[in-house]
Write a protein that holds these residues in place. Sequence first.
Motif, mmCIF file in Angstrom:
data_model
loop_
_atom_site.group_PDB
_atom_site.id
_atom_site.type_symbol
_atom_site.label_atom_id
_atom_site.label_comp_id
_atom_site.label_asym_id
_atom_site.label_seq_id
_atom_site.Cartn_x
_atom_site.Cartn_y
_atom_site.Cartn_z
ATOM 1 N N ASP A 63 0.736 -1.037 -0.004
ATOM 2 C CA ASP A 63 -0.111 -0.026 0.090
ATOM 3 C C ASP A 63 0.890 1.216 0.067
ATOM 4 O O ASP A 63 0.538 2.148 -0.794
ATOM 5 C CB ASP A 63 -0.951 -0.047 1.166
ATOM 6 N N GLN A 84 -5.528 -8.286 -3.904
ATOM 7 C CA GLN A 84 -6.358 -7.615 -3.116
ATOM 8 C C GLN A 84 -7.654 -8.004 -2.867
ATOM 9 O O GLN A 84 -8.242 -8.802 -3.790
ATOM 10 C CB GLN A 84 -6.398 -6.137 -3.701
ATOM 11 N N GLU A 117 -12.475 -5.227 -0.334
ATOM 12 C CA GLU A 117 -12.491 -4.094 0.751
ATOM 13 C C GLU A 117 -10.984 -3.321 0.658
ATOM 14 O O GLU A 117 -10.904 -2.362 0.853
ATOM 15 C CB GLU A 117 -12.403 -4.904 2.212
ATOM 16 N N GLU A 118 -10.037 -4.228 0.553
ATOM 17 C CA GLU A 118 -8.392 -3.745 0.508
ATOM 18 C C GLU A 118 -8.352 -2.710 -0.641
ATOM 19 O O GLU A 118 -7.810 -1.603 -0.707
ATOM 20 C CB GLU A 118 -7.397 -4.795 0.465
#
Length: 340
Positions: free
Chosen positions: A167, A210, A213-214
């Motif tokens: 991220d 991913q 949600e991510e």
Amino acid sequence: MARNRILPIFVPHWGCPHQCVFCDQRTISGCHRPVTATDVTRLLTEALPLAGQGAEVAFYGGSFTAIPAEQQQELLDAVGPFLRTKAVGSVRVSTRPDTITPETLERLWRGGVRTVELGCQSMDDAVLKASGRGHGREVVAPAVALLRQYGFSVVLQMMTGLPAQTDESALKTAWALAALQPDGVRLYPTVVVRGTVLAERYADGSYRPQTLEEATALGAEILECFLRRAIPVLRIGLQPSEELAKSVVAGPYHPALGELVKSRVYRNRAQALLETVTPGSDTVLAVAPNRVSLMTGQKRCNINWLRQRYGLHSLRIVQEPMEDWEIRLQSSESLDKINR
């Protein structure tokens, strides 16, 4: 940047000198053979009466400037008659940052191209290498500078959830691209498509995609980055299609991903306001009229999450004249007086 009606013409994987691990443009675009000048003429003849005067033709899917020069010219020449009658206002192409040269840009400009979209994907060399991009981050800024020199509008594309990407790396890419001051950006969370190298890595456990949600949470942070620089985000997530939906093996594929991400931005911004609210309160948030659904969230998810998070007795969303992305906290008492 002017937002004309765009007529997409897909040139899937045509011109790409490398096979990126995540890519199967034939499936993504739904196009399975090279596009010819005859195809372009036919498509535009059929579509332009519906699109209206001044539409923009967009060559998407492959790396247009890596196609042999003769074939580039043939496709551009096919658009030429429509440009001369002003049925088409301009052309845009999608390509790679390592295929931008003065000679190529002169050809594009003569052919009516005014916008070039660069698939940068990441500004992290380790991520680019793991993704099989075949170039490093060092080619991006010079490509943008050369495009600016020739007068093109520039759209930059980035991805999240790539191999070896964190991220933090994705956010650094967003800030690096924002610093180049593009006219627009596109954000594509990585999905695993059947038949790709990434599908093999997913199957053997060496790649974890991913979750939805991510991708939504990170996408909201990245969108905020571009909002702060007043850079338009033209698209979030792949264009949904029946063929693509059947080919996705894993990853954050959702037909309304952009709405989920924008809605998350509103939830995040609302949190900063609600930190000062007393638990058990009847609370009212005001947003622009066209943003009520984004603030509310799909199936009232933002309302429910914020009520639980801050222990609110009630939370209402009302509309008021204000800027997009703006939120105001109001007392329910003052709103009741106005409504009476």
